[in-house]
Motif scaffolding. Structure first.
Motif, PDB file in Angstrom:
ATOM      1  N   MET A 162      15.216  56.023 105.232  1.00 13.86           N
ATOM      2  CA  MET A 162      15.897  54.855 105.796  1.00 13.86           C
ATOM      3  C   MET A 162      14.897  53.989 106.544  1.00 13.86           C
ATOM      4  O   MET A 162      14.844  52.765 106.364  1.00 13.86           O
ATOM      5  N   GLU A 163      14.106  54.626 107.400  1.00 19.24           N
ATOM      6  CA  GLU A 163      13.132  53.896 108.210  1.00 19.24           C
ATOM      7  C   GLU A 163      12.104  53.170 107.336  1.00 19.24           C
ATOM      8  O   GLU A 163      11.687  52.054 107.661  1.00 19.24           O
ATOM      9  N   ALA A 164      11.732  53.816 106.234  1.00 17.67           N
ATOM     10  CA  ALA A 164      10.723  53.211 105.349  1.00 17.67           C
ATOM     11  C   ALA A 164      11.225  51.918 104.724  1.00 17.67           C
ATOM     12  O   ALA A 164      10.429  51.041 104.364  1.00 17.67           O
ATOM     13  N   CYS A 165      12.540  51.777 104.600  1.00 18.69           N
ATOM     14  CA  CYS A 165      13.110  50.572 103.994  1.00 18.69           C
ATOM     15  C   CYS A 165      13.397  49.471 105.017  1.00 18.69           C
ATOM     16  O   CYS A 165      13.646  48.324 104.633  1.00 18.69           O
ATOM     17  N   SER A 166      13.388  49.826 106.292  1.00 20.33           N
ATOM     18  CA  SER A 166      13.785  48.884 107.328  1.00 20.33           C
ATOM     19  C   SER A 166      12.583  48.260 108.034  1.00 20.33           C
ATOM     20  O   SER A 166      11.606  48.943 108.330  1.00 20.33           O
ATOM     21  N   ARG A 167      12.717  46.983 108.338  1.00 19.52           N
ATOM     22  CA  ARG A 167      11.685  46.317 109.136  1.00 19.52           C
ATOM     23  C   ARG A 167      12.172  46.061 110.566  1.00 19.52           C
ATOM     24  O   ARG A 167      11.451  45.507 111.381  1.00 19.52           O
ATOM     25  N   ASN A 168      13.420  46.479 110.850  1.00 15.15           N
ATOM     26  CA  ASN A 168      13.903  46.276 112.222  1.00 15.15           C
ATOM     27  C   ASN A 168      14.863  47.375 112.685  1.00 15.15           C
ATOM     28  O   ASN A 168      14.531  48.154 113.558  1.00 15.15           O
ATOM     29  N   TRP A 169      16.058  47.467 112.083  1.00 15.20           N
ATOM     30  CA  TRP A 169      17.085  48.383 112.585  1.00 15.20           C
ATOM     31  C   TRP A 169      17.557  49.382 111.533  1.00 15.20           C
ATOM     32  O   TRP A 169      17.583  49.071 110.337  1.00 15.20           O
ATOM     33  N   CYS A 170      17.969  50.547 112.012  1.00 17.08           N
ATOM     34  CA  CYS A 170      18.716  51.513 111.200  1.00 17.08           C
ATOM     35  C   CYS A 170      20.034  51.811 111.911  1.00 17.08           C
ATOM     36  O   CYS A 170      20.084  51.915 113.146  1.00 17.08           O
ATOM     37  N   VAL A 171      21.092  51.940 111.115  1.00 13.39           N
ATOM     38  CA  VAL A 171      22.419  52.247 111.643  1.00 13.39           C
ATOM     39  C   VAL A 171      22.989  53.412 110.830  1.00 13.39           C
ATOM     40  O   VAL A 171      23.010  53.360 109.597  1.00 13.39           O
ATOM     41  N   TYR A 172      23.444  54.443 111.534  1.00  9.59           N
ATOM     42  CA  TYR A 172      24.063  55.593 110.870  1.00  9.59           C
ATOM     43  C   TYR A 172      25.418  55.837 111.516  1.00  9.59           C
ATOM     44  O   TYR A 172      25.527  55.939 112.744  1.00  9.59           O
ATOM     45  N   ILE A 173      26.457  55.948 110.685  1.00  6.71           N
ATOM     46  CA  ILE A 173      27.796  56.294 111.160  1.00  6.71           C
ATOM     47  C   ILE A 173      28.206  57.600 110.482  1.00  6.71           C
ATOM     48  O   ILE A 173      28.142  57.705 109.244  1.00  6.71           O
ATOM     49  N   GLY A 174      28.582  58.584 111.265  1.00  6.53           N
ATOM     50  CA  GLY A 174      28.943  59.878 110.679  1.00  6.53           C
ATOM     51  C   GLY A 174      30.017  60.580 111.495  1.00  6.53           C
ATOM     52  O   GLY A 174      30.474  60.085 112.535  1.00  6.53           O
ATOM     53  N   TRP A 175      30.412  61.734 111.015  1.00  7.36           N
ATOM     54  CA  TRP A 175      31.407  62.540 111.718  1.00  7.36           C
ATOM     55  C   TRP A 175      30.932  62.805 113.138  1.00  7.36           C
ATOM     56  O   TRP A 175      29.760  63.095 113.377  1.00  7.36           O
ATOM     57  N   GLY A 176      31.877  62.719 114.076  1.00  8.17           N
ATOM     58  CA  GLY A 176      31.538  62.880 115.485  1.00  8.17           C
ATOM     59  C   GLY A 176      32.058  64.156 116.107  1.00  8.17           C
ATOM     60  O   GLY A 176      32.319  64.207 117.313  1.00  8.17           O
ATOM     61  N   GLY A 177      32.216  65.200 115.294  1.00  9.08           N
ATOM     62  CA  GLY A 177      32.591  66.501 115.831  1.00  9.08           C
ATOM     63  C   GLY A 177      34.080  66.777 115.895  1.00  9.08           C
ATOM     64  O   GLY A 177      34.512  67.791 116.445  1.00  9.08           O
ATOM     65  N   LYS A 178      34.890  65.886 115.330  1.00  8.10           N
ATOM     66  CA  LYS A 178      36.341  66.103 115.347  1.00  8.10           C
ATOM     67  C   LYS A 178      36.956  65.696 114.024  1.00  8.10           C
ATOM     68  O   LYS A 178      36.671  64.615 113.505  1.00  8.10           O
TER      69      LYS A 178
END
Length: 284
Positions: A162-178
């Motif tokens: 992900m970082e290799a493709c980004s020149r500024n930001w990365c955003v990840y949304i995933g399960w939050g434990g519930k």
């Protein structure tokens, strides 16, 4: 009674946990995942359905609050599905590319972007794991690299990609434990399996800590409904059981579904927590 960990089993089937899997085992796991998501695509929420759009907007607002500028940005959406983030992001972004390994998901996304006359969205049907970002000229090609509720991003190598493709930001949304769903919990229990949330935001946060990345982690509560006939419900639940390594006990599943149904129809609700991670890569 031995109770399996549903989330751990999911991780093993997709990523090959425990001992290092062979190439054939990894291939089999990915084929199982692809088959499952091709099936799920038929009923998967669409981007401008009222309930899903409400959650999408809430997530986007949180991401903006962390300093991420979406206006005129070039965005890569990994595991885009039917476009629940792809298209709402494209309303502000300069261009969005949605990547998903499910042909059916991409097909439904394409229908949606044509229906709503988007001109700044393109799609790519491919596995993130196998994607050659160099040959595609994806390295540092995007202002934002985004991934939401996707099994494509699980390990350190996925994060670094992900970082290799980004020149500024990365955003990840995933399960939050519930993840709570009384019907699913009842059915998974008879299969000696605990219905728990898969690895998600806490797992990715730990990886980011290990590799020295400062990041934000926000949580929101959300829910979604499944509605259909008893036969459709039994088929859908059986598909989940099979995907996560079990053998559906068909008659018992049908009995439980029938018990919870009304006039031949079933509605069940999943209550969940989502974790939203943002981090900046421009100075790495």
């Amino acid at each position: 009674m031995t109770v399996k960990n549903y989330a751990l089993t999911a991780s093993l089937n997709i990523q090959g946990g425990g001992s290092m899997p062979s190439g054939s085992e990894l291939g089999a796991g990915r084929e199982k995942a692809k088959k499952f998501w091709e099936y799920k695509a038929k009923r998967y929420p669409l981007p401008f359905e009222e309930r899903s759009l409400k959650t999408t907007k809430k997530v986007i607002d949180i991401v903006k609050g962390r300093g991420v500028v979406i206006g005129n940005a070039r965005i890569l959406d990994i595991g885009c599905g039917t476009g629940n983030y792809t298209l709402p992001l494209a309303q502000e972004a300069g261009a969005v590319i949605g990547v998903d390994f499910s042909e059916s998901m991409i097909s439904r996304l394409t229908e949606e972007l044509e229906k709503h006359h988007f001109q700044n969205v393109s799609t790519l049907c491919a596995s993130w794991k196998d994607l050659d970002i160099t040959s595609l000229c994806f390295e540092k090609a995007f202002d934002i690299v985004w991934s939401s509720m996707s099994m494509a991003v699980r390990e350190e190598e996925d994060v670094r990609k992900m970082e290799a493709c980004s020149r500024n930001w990365c955003v990840y949304i995933g399960w939050g434990g519930k993840r709570k769903n009384p019907l699913m919990e009842e059915i998974f229990k008879i299969h000696d399996t605990a219905f728990l949330p898969p690895p998600g935001a806490n797992n990715i946060s730990a990886i980011l800590n290990q590799i020295g990345r400062r990041h934000s982690l926000d949580f929101i509560e959300t829910s979604w409904d499944w509605c259909g006939t008893c036969d459709e419900a039994a088929e859908d639940i059986s598909a989940h059981i099979e995907f996560f390594g079990g053998t559906p006990i068909t008659e018992e599943i049908k009995d439980i579904v029938s018990k919870h149904s009304q006039d031949g129809l079933l509605k069940h609700t999943t209550d969940a927590r989502m974790g939203i991670i943002t981090w900046q890569v421009k100075d790495l």
